[in-house]
Motif scaffolding. Structure first.
Motif, PDB file in Angstrom:
ATOM      1  N   ASP A 496       0.542 -10.916   2.955  1.00 54.97           N
ATOM      2  CA  ASP A 496       1.025 -11.056   1.576  1.00 54.97           C
ATOM      3  C   ASP A 496       0.196 -10.179   0.640  1.00 54.97           C
ATOM      4  O   ASP A 496      -0.204 -10.597  -0.447  1.00 54.97           O
ATOM      5  CB  ASP A 496       0.956 -12.520   1.141  1.00 54.97           C
ATOM      6  N   SER A 497      -0.041  -8.933   1.098  1.00 53.83           N
ATOM      7  CA  SER A 497      -0.962  -8.027   0.397  1.00 53.83           C
ATOM      8  C   SER A 497      -0.305  -7.224  -0.707  1.00 53.83           C
ATOM      9  O   SER A 497      -0.954  -6.392  -1.344  1.00 53.83           O
ATOM     10  CB  SER A 497      -1.594  -7.059   1.406  1.00 53.83           C
ATOM     11  N   PHE A 498       1.008  -7.437  -0.929  1.00 55.35           N
ATOM     12  CA  PHE A 498       1.718  -6.698  -1.982  1.00 55.35           C
ATOM     13  C   PHE A 498       2.147  -7.614  -3.118  1.00 55.35           C
ATOM     14  O   PHE A 498       2.860  -7.192  -4.018  1.00 55.35           O
ATOM     15  CB  PHE A 498       2.963  -6.007  -1.389  1.00 55.35           C
ATOM     16  N   SER A 499       1.697  -8.874  -3.076  1.00 55.99           N
ATOM     17  CA  SER A 499       2.198  -9.886  -4.017  1.00 55.99           C
ATOM     18  C   SER A 499       1.845  -9.586  -5.467  1.00 55.99           C
ATOM     19  O   SER A 499       2.567  -9.979  -6.379  1.00 55.99           O
ATOM     20  CB  SER A 499       1.663 -11.263  -3.629  1.00 55.99           C
ATOM     21  N   ALA A 500       0.694  -8.903  -5.699  1.00 56.13           N
ATOM     22  CA  ALA A 500       0.258  -8.636  -7.073  1.00 56.13           C
ATOM     23  C   ALA A 500       0.772  -7.294  -7.607  1.00 56.13           C
ATOM     24  O   ALA A 500       0.431  -6.899  -8.717  1.00 56.13           O
ATOM     25  CB  ALA A 500      -1.272  -8.664  -7.146  1.00 56.13           C
ATOM     26  N   LEU A 501       1.593  -6.598  -6.806  1.00 61.48           N
ATOM     27  CA  LEU A 501       2.094  -5.282  -7.206  1.00 61.48           C
ATOM     28  C   LEU A 501       3.489  -5.403  -7.800  1.00 61.48           C
ATOM     29  O   LEU A 501       4.291  -6.233  -7.357  1.00 61.48           O
ATOM     30  CB  LEU A 501       2.134  -4.341  -5.999  1.00 61.48           C
ATOM     31  N   ASP A 502       3.779  -4.550  -8.764  1.00 64.49           N
ATOM     32  CA  ASP A 502       5.135  -4.516  -9.297  1.00 64.49           C
ATOM     33  C   ASP A 502       6.051  -3.846  -8.266  1.00 64.49           C
ATOM     34  O   ASP A 502       5.598  -3.194  -7.328  1.00 64.49           O
ATOM     35  CB  ASP A 502       5.171  -3.771 -10.636  1.00 64.49           C
ATOM     36  N   TYR A 503       7.358  -3.993  -8.432  1.00 65.89           N
ATOM     37  CA  TYR A 503       8.317  -3.501  -7.431  1.00 65.89           C
ATOM     38  C   TYR A 503       8.215  -1.993  -7.230  1.00 65.89           C
ATOM     39  O   TYR A 503       8.315  -1.496  -6.106  1.00 65.89           O
ATOM     40  CB  TYR A 503       9.741  -3.877  -7.856  1.00 65.89           C
ATOM     41  N   GLN A 504       7.985  -1.261  -8.313  1.00 64.81           N
ATOM     42  CA  GLN A 504       7.920   0.202  -8.219  1.00 64.81           C
ATOM     43  C   GLN A 504       6.698   0.637  -7.412  1.00 64.81           C
ATOM     44  O   GLN A 504       6.795   1.461  -6.501  1.00 64.81           O
ATOM     45  CB  GLN A 504       7.872   0.809  -9.624  1.00 64.81           C
ATOM     46  N   THR A 505       5.530   0.049  -7.723  1.00 64.39           N
ATOM     47  CA  THR A 505       4.301   0.371  -6.987  1.00 64.39           C
ATOM     48  C   THR A 505       4.418  -0.070  -5.534  1.00 64.39           C
ATOM     49  O   THR A 505       3.975   0.636  -4.613  1.00 64.39           O
ATOM     50  CB  THR A 505       3.082  -0.302  -7.645  1.00 64.39           C
ATOM     51  N   ASP A 506       5.029  -1.229  -5.331  1.00 69.10           N
ATOM     52  CA  ASP A 506       5.249  -1.747  -3.972  1.00 69.10           C
ATOM     53  C   ASP A 506       6.054  -0.740  -3.150  1.00 69.10           C
ATOM     54  O   ASP A 506       5.683  -0.392  -2.021  1.00 69.10           O
ATOM     55  CB  ASP A 506       5.999  -3.085  -4.082  1.00 69.10           C
ATOM     56  N   ARG A 528       8.388 -11.731  -0.780  1.00 72.58           N
ATOM     57  CA  ARG A 528       9.488 -10.993  -1.401  1.00 72.58           C
ATOM     58  C   ARG A 528      10.329 -10.300  -0.334  1.00 72.58           C
ATOM     59  O   ARG A 528       9.797  -9.576   0.521  1.00 72.58           O
ATOM     60  CB  ARG A 528       8.946  -9.956  -2.377  1.00 72.58           C
ATOM     61  N   VAL A 529      11.624 -10.514  -0.400  1.00 72.50           N
ATOM     62  CA  VAL A 529      12.545  -9.886   0.543  1.00 72.50           C
ATOM     63  C   VAL A 529      12.522  -8.366   0.375  1.00 72.50           C
ATOM     64  O   VAL A 529      12.605  -7.617   1.357  1.00 72.50           O
ATOM     65  CB  VAL A 529      13.984 -10.432   0.340  1.00 72.50           C
ATOM     66  N   GLY A 530      12.364  -7.902  -0.881  1.00 69.48           N
ATOM     67  CA  GLY A 530      12.356  -6.462  -1.130  1.00 69.48           C
ATOM     68  C   GLY A 530      11.231  -5.738  -0.395  1.00 69.48           C
ATOM     69  O   GLY A 530      11.356  -4.557  -0.059  1.00 69.48           O
ATOM     70  N   THR A 531      10.124  -6.441  -0.116  1.00 68.44           N
ATOM     71  CA  THR A 531       8.986  -5.824   0.563  1.00 68.44           C
ATOM     72  C   THR A 531       9.263  -5.610   2.043  1.00 68.44           C
ATOM     73  O   THR A 531       8.739  -4.678   2.652  1.00 68.44           O
ATOM     74  CB  THR A 531       7.731  -6.725   0.394  1.00 68.44           C
ATOM     75  N   ILE A 532      10.105  -6.451   2.642  1.00 63.65           N
ATOM     76  CA  ILE A 532      10.259  -6.431   4.103  1.00 63.65           C
ATOM     77  C   ILE A 532      11.678  -6.089   4.578  1.00 63.65           C
ATOM     78  O   ILE A 532      11.921  -6.043   5.781  1.00 63.65           O
ATOM     79  CB  ILE A 532       9.866  -7.805   4.699  1.00 63.65           C
ATOM     80  N   ARG A 533      12.586  -5.838   3.670  1.00 66.53           N
ATOM     81  CA  ARG A 533      13.988  -5.670   4.072  1.00 66.53           C
ATOM     82  C   ARG A 533      14.188  -4.489   5.014  1.00 66.53           C
ATOM     83  O   ARG A 533      15.154  -4.459   5.778  1.00 66.53           O
ATOM     84  CB  ARG A 533      14.888  -5.543   2.841  1.00 66.53           C
ATOM     85  N   HIS A 534      13.282  -3.511   4.997  1.00 70.32           N
ATOM     86  CA  HIS A 534      13.423  -2.332   5.875  1.00 70.32           C
ATOM     87  C   HIS A 534      12.585  -2.460   7.145  1.00 70.32           C
ATOM     88  O   HIS A 534      12.472  -1.491   7.905  1.00 70.32           O
ATOM     89  CB  HIS A 534      13.012  -1.069   5.121  1.00 70.32           C
TER      90      HIS A 534
END
Length: 577
Positions: A496-506, A528-534
């Motif tokens: 869960d290392s991207f939780s503090a990042l905004d979507y663009q930075t992620d 967040r589904v957007g972080t792992i959908r790919h």
């Protein structure tokens, strides 16, 4: 006492020097009254001033030798005690490095800090007293008592009558001080724990306006610590006057009886003076030894706490003959893995988990809070061991690896990004000690951290406060990711290392990560589904079990739990893409 003895025996030469100085000092101290008696009874009585002068020079020489021996005693004692304290702290710190999370939870952080600092200090204080006074006083007492009876057995009986009273007092004080010392150390643990929580949670305390509550909580424990300390100090405060009172009574009786014997001609003036000196050394040395003895309960409590921390066997054992190298790199497999925290065997956190991951593949985990995602990935670097089943890395059970070899294969980015006090460059070199500035900048660029680091006054040489308190959550996460990137591991774990990042930075960070992780295995835990959908494979956890596995598109159709998570985060158009 066994612990203190073991550490003391590491410095046998210094202990020998200490003993020689102590015995020599005793002989000097007892030799002076003998010379003084001769000076009075022979020189002064016969008005032989040459004899008096000669003995005076001898006494001066004896005093100078005594001073030298006392200085030697002090130096050797300081060397021994400071070295022992350093050894204890080094050993305790090294031992804590072998602890698993289970041992840290058992002892508590505050208690471990107290053991390394205050408990080691209590042992140092006791050893300083025992090596200086504890060695001198028994010898001084024994030899003084011998000289007392050698000089006048009739007067010596008064000293002998006082000893049982003194001994009973010492034993009583030791019995009372033991539980008080234990209570004092426990209260100190609690006080350190509250202080640590207060400092780390200061923003939360202020946000909820709980300053008064925290002050009362600290004040309560502080008063309990002060109360037990006062009782100990009162005990010591009454002990010394009591000893002196008895000492003075004995002295008055002896001087009175001695005066009668002098008037009867059965005792010389010089002999009485020497006798008083011997009594002074006998009783005073007994009192000093009693003082040292009274310090023992507190030191024993501290030694016991240190021994407890050193003796505990870590739950995670590092196999000495474990695997250090493998032919393959990055092949991960979970085979029917179940895990329950110690003492909670009836409620496993994860149950019968099986999956595989290989180099070039990204496997992601998603699920509700408490579904066991973070616990699962912590089994890979052996922060915990599986209760059942096997976690394999490159074809071997992770429990058969030497721990440093296992963890060097892994780049772990924890859920809560932790930075250490030092510079940004020093924090990144945790991942690779000999990393060049070019490598550091490259890692920061991939982690999308180069922009804010470059804007800092000293760039990568900017100081990071303890815990990274002078950086935002997103900045700390990106630096933690850069620290793992610079290592170039075989297996990346993003907990869960991207939780503090905004979507663009992620999105930018994941795109930059792809080229350098193509040859590695990537494990991602995310909310967040957007972080792992790919991801190549998404594993859905619910209440510790796998309820779905596949690609984003497959899971939207086959897994209701995943669909519910995705529909709560994505728009209708994004769900159809």
């Amino acid at each position: 006492m066994k612990l203190m003895w073991q550490y003391t025996m590491k410095y046998k030469f210094l202990v020998l020097v200490n003993l020689v100085c102590a015995f020599g000092f005793v002989l000097i101290e007892l030799g002076l009254p003998t010379l003084l008696a001769q000076m009075i009874d022979v020189g002064v009585k016969n008005k032989d001033f040459d004899y008096v002068q000669t003995l005076g020079w001898y006494m001066l020489l004896v005093v100078l030798v005594g001073i030298s021996l006392n200085i030697g005693l002090g130096i050797s004692t300081a060397r021994i005690t400071s070295s022992i304290t350093a050894d204890i702290r080094d050993d305790l710190f090294a031992k804590t490095q072998t602890y698993s999370h289970i041992e840290y939870e058992k002892f508590g952080m505050a208690s471990l800090i107290t053991r390394v600092t205050n408990d080691a200090y209590q042992i140092m204080l006791f050893l300083q007293n025992i090596l200086r006074m504890g060695l001198i006083t028994p010898v001084m007492f024994g030899m003084s008592l011998f000289m007392v009876f050698r000089t006048s057995s009739s007067l010596g009986m008064y000293v002998l009558a006082a000893l049982p009273i003194l001994l009973l007092g010492v034993v009583a004080i030791a019995k009372i001080s033991d539980p008080l010392s234990m209570k004092q150390q426990r209260n100190l643990d609690k006080m350190n724990s509250i202080l640590r929580e207060n400092l780390s949670g200061l923003r939360v305390i202020r946000a909820f306006v709980k300053e008064d509550f925290e002050e009362q909580r600290f004040e309560s424990v502080n008063e309990a610590y002060a109360s037990s300390s006062k009782k100990l100090f009162w005990l010591m405060a009454f002990a010394q006057p009591g000893f002196f009172f008895l000492f003075n009574i004995v002295m008055v009786i002896i001087i009175w009886t001695g005066s009668v014997q002098i008037s009867q001609g059965s005792l010389e003036v010089g002999t009485l003076i020497a006798f008083i000196e011997y009594i002074f050394h006998a009783l005073f040395s007994f009192m000093l030894f009693a003082t040292v003895f009274m310090l023992y309960p507190r030191a024993a409590v501290s030694a016991g706490r240190i021994q407890e921390a050193l003796a505990v066997e870590p739950a995670i054992v590092n196999p000495i003959d474990g695997i250090v190298e493998t032919k393959t790199a990055g092949y991960l497999a979970f085979r029917q893995v179940t895990f329950a925290y110690p003492g909670q065997s009836e409620t496993p956190v994860i149950r019968k988990i099986s999956f595989t991951a290989q180099p070039g593949e990204t496997v992601a985990f998603i699920g509700s809070t408490g579904s066991g995602k973070s616990t699962l990935v912590q089994l890979i670097p052996r922060f915990f061991d599986a209760s059942e089943g096997v976690v394999e890395l490159d074809g071997h059970d992770v429990r058969t690896y030497q721990l440093p070899a296992l963890r060097k294969k892994i780049g772990y980015i924890p859920q809560k990004a932790l930075l250490f006090s030092g510079t940004i460059a020093e924090n990144l070199r945790y991942g690779k000690e000999d990393a060049t500035e070019e490598e550091i900048i490259h890692a920061l660029t991939i982690a999308q951290a180069i922009e804010f680091v470059s804007a800092l006054p000293k760039g990568i040489h900017t100081k990071v406060s303890e815990g990274g308190s002078n950086l935002s959550g997103g900045q700390k996460q990106r630096l933690a990711i850069a620290r793992a990137i610079i290592r170039q591991p075989e297996l990346y774990i993003f907990d869960d290392s991207f939780s503090a990042l905004d979507y663009q930075t992620d999105a930018k960070l994941r795109a930059a990560l792809y080229p350098i992780t193509r040859q590695a295995t990537v494990i991602i835990v995310a909310q967040r589904v957007g972080t792992i959908r790919h991801a190549d494979k998404i594993i859905v956890l619910n209440e510790g079990q796998i309820v779905g596995a596949g690609t984003h598109e497959d899971l939207l159709v086959t897994c209701p739990v995943y669909y519910d998570i995705a529909s709560s985060q994505l728009t209708e158009e994004e769900l159809k893409k």
